[in-house]
Structures are given as C-alpha cells and as structure tokens.
Design a protein around this motif. Structure first.
Motif, PDB file in Angstrom:
ATOM      1  N   ARG A 265      15.303 106.325  62.916  1.00 30.63           N
ATOM      2  CA  ARG A 265      16.763 105.402  63.540  1.00 30.63           C
ATOM      3  C   ARG A 265      17.242 106.352  63.363  1.00 30.63           C
ATOM      4  NH1 ARG A 265      16.167  99.242  61.413  1.00 30.63           N
ATOM      5  NH2 ARG A 265      14.244  98.304  61.676  1.00 30.63           N
ATOM      6  N   CYS A 266      17.378 107.049  62.196  1.00 38.37           N
ATOM      7  CA  CYS A 266      18.843 107.870  61.788  1.00 38.37           C
ATOM      8  C   CYS A 266      18.462 108.997  61.851  1.00 38.37           C
ATOM      9  CB  CYS A 266      19.016 107.381  60.314  1.00 38.37           C
ATOM     10  SG  CYS A 266      18.963 105.561  59.470  1.00 38.37           S
ATOM     11  N   PHE A 267      17.764 109.841  62.261  1.00 41.75           N
ATOM     12  CA  PHE A 267      17.866 111.293  62.417  1.00 41.75           C
ATOM     13  C   PHE A 267      19.027 111.006  63.987  1.00 41.75           C
ATOM     14  CE2 PHE A 267      16.847 115.372  63.198  1.00 41.75           C
ATOM     15  CZ  PHE A 267      17.885 116.412  62.364  1.00 41.75           C
ATOM     16  N   PRO A 268      18.517 110.990  64.845  1.00 42.21           N
ATOM     17  CA  PRO A 268      18.999 111.203  66.063  1.00 42.21           C
ATOM     18  C   PRO A 268      20.681 110.895  65.912  1.00 42.21           C
ATOM     19  CG  PRO A 268      16.866 110.243  66.632  1.00 42.21           C
ATOM     20  CD  PRO A 268      16.802 109.656  65.126  1.00 42.21           C
ATOM     21  N   ILE A 269      20.857 109.894  65.528  1.00 42.60           N
ATOM     22  CA  ILE A 269      22.727 109.741  64.951  1.00 42.60           C
ATOM     23  C   ILE A 269      23.057 110.860  64.254  1.00 42.60           C
ATOM     24  CG2 ILE A 269      24.044 108.448  63.883  1.00 42.60           C
ATOM     25  CD1 ILE A 269      22.480 105.421  65.320  1.00 42.60           C
TER      26      ILE A 269
ATOM     27  N   ALA B 223      11.725 113.383  75.139  1.00 45.69           N
ATOM     28  CA  ALA B 223      13.341 113.436  74.665  1.00 45.69           C
ATOM     29  C   ALA B 223      13.904 112.028  73.966  1.00 45.69           C
ATOM     30  CB  ALA B 223      14.192 114.395  74.931  1.00 45.69           C
ATOM     31  N   GLY B 224      14.150 111.546  72.883  1.00 48.60           N
ATOM     32  CA  GLY B 224      14.889 110.806  72.943  1.00 48.60           C
ATOM     33  C   GLY B 224      13.880 109.264  73.010  1.00 48.60           C
ATOM     34  N   SER B 225      13.505 109.279  72.386  1.00 47.10           N
ATOM     35  CA  SER B 225      12.496 108.042  73.759  1.00 47.10           C
ATOM     36  C   SER B 225      12.163 106.747  74.096  1.00 47.10           C
ATOM     37  CB  SER B 225      10.187 108.301  73.914  1.00 47.10           C
ATOM     38  OG  SER B 225       9.685 108.387  72.082  1.00 47.10           O
ATOM     39  N   GLY B 226      13.119 106.221  72.572  1.00 49.43           N
ATOM     40  CA  GLY B 226      13.155 105.033  72.661  1.00 49.43           C
ATOM     41  C   GLY B 226      14.491 104.217  71.855  1.00 49.43           C
ATOM     42  N   VAL B 227      14.943 103.386  72.005  1.00 48.31           N
ATOM     43  CA  VAL B 227      16.015 102.338  71.186  1.00 48.31           C
ATOM     44  C   VAL B 227      15.524 101.314  70.517  1.00 48.31           C
ATOM     45  CG1 VAL B 227      18.164 101.908  72.143  1.00 48.31           C
ATOM     46  CG2 VAL B 227      17.110 104.271  73.388  1.00 48.31           C
ATOM     47  N   GLN B 228      16.015 100.977  69.451  1.00 48.23           N
ATOM     48  CA  GLN B 228      15.816  99.822  69.059  1.00 48.23           C
ATOM     49  C   GLN B 228      17.583  99.279  68.829  1.00 48.23           C
ATOM     50  OE1 GLN B 228      16.019  99.491  64.833  1.00 48.23           O
ATOM     51  NE2 GLN B 228      15.419  97.192  65.073  1.00 48.23           N
ATOM     52  N   LEU B 229      17.232  98.093  69.714  1.00 54.86           N
ATOM     53  CA  LEU B 229      18.625  97.655  70.655  1.00 54.86           C
ATOM     54  C   LEU B 229      18.446  96.101  69.905  1.00 54.86           C
ATOM     55  CD1 LEU B 229      18.213  97.405  73.861  1.00 54.86           C
ATOM     56  CD2 LEU B 229      19.535  99.090  72.455  1.00 54.86           C
ATOM     57  N   LYS B 230      18.243  95.768  68.653  1.00 59.13           N
ATOM     58  CA  LYS B 230      18.577  94.651  67.203  1.00 59.13           C
ATOM     59  C   LYS B 230      17.670  94.787  66.265  1.00 59.13           C
ATOM     60  CE  LYS B 230      17.696  90.092  67.979  1.00 59.13           C
ATOM     61  NZ  LYS B 230      17.780  88.657  68.836  1.00 59.13           N
ATOM     62  N   GLY B 231      18.138  94.577  65.824  1.00 54.03           N
ATOM     63  CA  GLY B 231      18.008  94.403  64.069  1.00 54.03           C
ATOM     64  C   GLY B 231      16.796  93.569  64.109  1.00 54.03           C
ATOM     65  N   GLY B 232      16.053  93.507  62.988  1.00 49.62           N
ATOM     66  CA  GLY B 232      14.703  92.033  62.665  1.00 49.62           C
ATOM     67  C   GLY B 232      13.282  92.415  62.143  1.00 49.62           C
ATOM     68  N   ALA B 233      12.342  92.122  62.942  1.00 46.14           N
ATOM     69  CA  ALA B 233      10.989  92.092  61.833  1.00 46.14           C
ATOM     70  C   ALA B 233      10.384  93.768  62.724  1.00 46.14           C
ATOM     71  CB  ALA B 233       9.954  91.802  62.607  1.00 46.14           C
ATOM     72  N   PRO B 234      10.032  94.887  62.022  1.00 48.89           N
ATOM     73  CA  PRO B 234       9.558  95.783  62.333  1.00 48.89           C
ATOM     74  C   PRO B 234       7.883  96.124  62.578  1.00 48.89           C
ATOM     75  CG  PRO B 234       9.189  95.532  60.538  1.00 48.89           C
ATOM     76  CD  PRO B 234       9.775  94.503  60.537  1.00 48.89           C
TER      77      PRO B 234
END
Lengths: 182, 250
Positions: free
Chosen positions: A10-14, B112-123
């Motif tokens: 989560r954090c390292f790319p930032i 490269a950079g294969s994902g984005v988490q766009l909202k918090g919550g359940a992992p």
C-alpha cells in the motif's frame, strides 16, 4: 497496523514517488524511500488510518530528504548531480521539477529546516497552505511566514546566479506557486 | 539553479486535488470530491496509477531489518487471532472440494504498478495449500499443484468479483462472483489450482488474480470495463491485485 507485506504494497509506491519528487537522483531517492519505509514499519501508528499514515510519510520522508541534501559534500557535487539529472528529462513538467530540485539542493545548506520543509511540501508536492499546516502541525500563518523566510534565503542566490550579464529575466527566478497543466 | 515551482500537479487552487489528497485516496481515504475529480481528469488518474499497489513480493532489503518492535506486535496479534484463523484453514478443504478452477495459463510479464486500492475496508487474504499444509500466502513462489484460496475480512455484506489474467493480451476472465456476508474472515467457496504449463520463451513465471469488493452489485458494464483493464481506477470498489511468482522446481 498492517503486516509488513500489506504495508509495503500500500505505502511503498507512495513513498517512492514522494522521494523521487524531492531528489533527482534515482539511487538517492530509492535509499531515502527505503529508509522511510523501514521507519514506518518500526513506527507504532496503531490502526491503519490513511490520513495519519500519509501525514507520517510526508513528514518523515521530507525530513530524511532534507537531512540527506545537507550531507551532500560540496556544491560541485550537487551541481554535477543536477546536471546529470537535467540531461535525462525532456518534458516541461519534469524539467520544472528538476529545476525545483536543483534549487532545493543549493538552498539546503542555507535555509532553516522548517522553511525548507514548508517549501518542499508547498512548492514541490503542491500541498495547500492548510495541508502543509496539517502535516507540519503548525498554523497556516506560520506556513506563510516559513515560505517567506525561504524566499528570503533564495533571493541572494538568485542574484548571484543571474549576474548582471547573464540575467535571463525575472520570470526565470520567480519563486511563484505557478499553476501548471490544464 | 532556477526556481522552485510546483510538482507535476498543482495545488487545489488550480482545480486539481493536491498530491497529498490523491495519495490519501490511494491509501483508502474516502473523499467524494477527489473521486468525482478522478472521473474527469486523466492527469490525476495517471498519478493514482503511478502509486498503485505494489504487487511484487516483499524485497530482500526489508527482511534483514524486520524490526523487533513490529514483529513483537505481529506475534501478539497472531496469538489473539489464532482462534479466528482456524475456521478458514479447516474450511479450506471443504472449499477446494466445492468448486475448483484450474489455472491453465502461461505466465505473463508483470505490470508496473499493477493495482490501486480505491477505498478502505475489508482486506483480502490469500491462503496457499501445498500438499496438506495450509498457510497464509506471503509472496512466496507458487508451484504446479498448489491451490490458492481467497478470504475476505469485514463485518458487512459485500459483492465479490474475482478475475484471472489471460494467457496473452486480452480481457481477464471472471473466475467467481457472488455476495458474501463475512463476520470476521470468510473463505470464498472456490480455490484455484496452479497448473503445470511451462512458461513461454523468456516470459516471467507469474499468475495473477484481481479481487474486487463492492457494497452494491457490480453491473455488467463495470464488469466489462474491469475485465478489459483491472488496473484502472474504479471508484466505489475495493481492488486487490495479486501476482504470484511461479516456480517449477521446489
């Protein structure tokens, strides 16, 4: 707090992007990013809260970058590094960022650390005065004062670098918070 | 030396969210104004994509300095959760017997950079079953015959969509979708077996899964867009991308 793997994902790319903005040299940026992440792992931030974690990342990485810039041995070394970086970039945005980093490297030994921190957050990261105040835990009024103090340290360098014969116009040296893309 | 100017993005006064606001959004902080802005701004979406979830395994430079303080907390947390972890592990056998998708793909080049988490919550957590042993996947390489199961944590009902990467260019495959009502950690009633197809040429040996969580059902249009490009920002969805290094020799 999250486990190390999840924290890294989560954090390292930032962290990596933040350090790349501050330091032109990829290797230096990587070292500072790794140090920042290791400190994050070691920090006891409690439950993962994006606002708190991002504030921590911005504060710690900026402090580490300033410390690193001040350790650069000589002005010659700094200038050589920035010239190398300049040769690698083409786009206008990247060039402006590189110019910002070059100024930062020059001023790192002269300006107070808190003024440097405010300048990095506001003029490189593009934070608002309110966001800088939140990150630095100071008032917006103090942010404005720090930025003015930073500018006061930059002005003599501007005059020195421009010189009477090579002055390229006021816009080149304006420490303005210019608006950029569309 | 010239001037200090803003970075690639200007502050809010220019109409764009600051980098801090975008980074917070990427970390899971909900901000409707940022979400709305992202729908119309390629520049800000590009920044978000540049700080997408790191899908590579934990690098070696972290391991030697695994801090004792954190590890102590981790052990303490694990002791506290040990009882909660048992049901998923026991349920793994039932899940693998229920529905099994054999991953029959050749590996792909990692993104490269294969994902984005766009909202918090359940992992979302991955469990790896090798022979009779079941453990949480921690980035290690998977082998032919291994089975992967997905567990969702949370305290609210969620719509789940699982996509698998294609063998070559093209849309991802929907492997499973459904609604779950987790109370703590819930194992999905599917598992994925790693096949033994060899890699092609010099392609890296990886398998990839994408998991999306949503409060409301994911519409057909959105499923199509996600299948075409799972890495694109998807407001309203939690997104988890997993890349599994694949090895053929233990």
């Amino acid at each position: 707090m999250l486990e190390v793997e999840e924290l890294y994902r989560r954090c390292f790319p930032i962290i990596r992007a933040k350090c790349a903005r501050m330091l032109g040299d990829a290797e230096e940026a990587r070292d500072i990013a790794q140090e920042t992440f290791l400190r994050l792992v070691d920090a006891d931030l409690g439950h993962f809260e994006p606002r708190a974690v991002s504030a921590w990342i911005y504060t710690t990485s900026t402090h580490l970058a300033i410390s690193h810039l001040r350790k650069r041995k000589s002005r010659k070394e700094r200038s050589a590094l920035d010239s190398d970086t300049l040769e690698l970039v083409d786009s206008a945005d990247l060039t402006r960022s590189t110019e910002a980093r070059a100024t930062l490297a020059e001023i790192a030994h002269l300006a107070p650390a808190d003024a440097l921190e405010a300048a990095i957050l506001h003029r490189i990261d593009g934070l608002t005065h309110g966001e800088v105040a939140e990150i630095m835990k100071i008032s917006e009024r103090t942010v404005r004062r720090l930025l003015a103090r930073f500018d006061a340290h930059v002005t003599p360098l501007q005059a020195e670098a421009a010189g009477p014969a090579t002055h390229s116009g006021p816009s080149t040296w304006a420490l303005s918070n210019r608006k950029e893309h569309d | 030396m010239t001037s200090i100017v803003p970075g690639p993005l200007a502050p809010r006064s220019s109409g764009h969210p600051s980098l801090l606001a975008l980074d917070r959004f990427a970390l899971g902080h909900e901000d409707p104004s940022v979400a709305e802005h992202l729908l119309a701004c390629d520049h800000c979406r590009a920044h978000l994509a540049s700080v997408a979830l790191e899908a590579t395994p934990l690098p070696a430079w972290i391991r030697p300095r695994a801090p004792s303080g954190f590890m102590h907390r981790l052990r303490r947390t694990f002791r506290g959760r040990a009882r909660n972890l048992m049901p998923p592990i026991l349920a793994f056998g039932l899940a693998t017997a229920a529905v099994t998708f054999v991953v029959t793909r050749t590996p792909l080049a990692p993104e490269a950079g294969s994902g984005v988490q766009l909202k918090g919550g359940a992992p979302v957590r991955v469990y790896l079953k090798r022979a009779e042993a079941v453990r949480a996947w921690r980035g290690e390489a998977v082998r032919p015959g291994d089975r992967l199961a997905l567990a969702v944590s949370g305290d609210r009902p969620a719509e789940v969509l699982v996509l698998g990467a294609p063998p070559t260019e093209g849309p991802w495959t929907i492997l499973w979708e459904g609604r779950v009502e987790p109370s703590g950690e819930l194992l999905l009633p599917v598992s994925f077996e790693i096949d033994s197809s060899p890699p092609r040429g010099g392609e890296p040996r990886t398998e990839r899964l994408a998991v999306f969580l949503a409060e409301a059902p994911i519409g057909q249009d959105q499923r199509t867009r996600l299948a075409l490009d799972p890495t694109r920002p998807s407001p309203g969805l939690e997104k988890y991308l997993f890349t599994f290094p694949k090895e053929f020799q233990p």
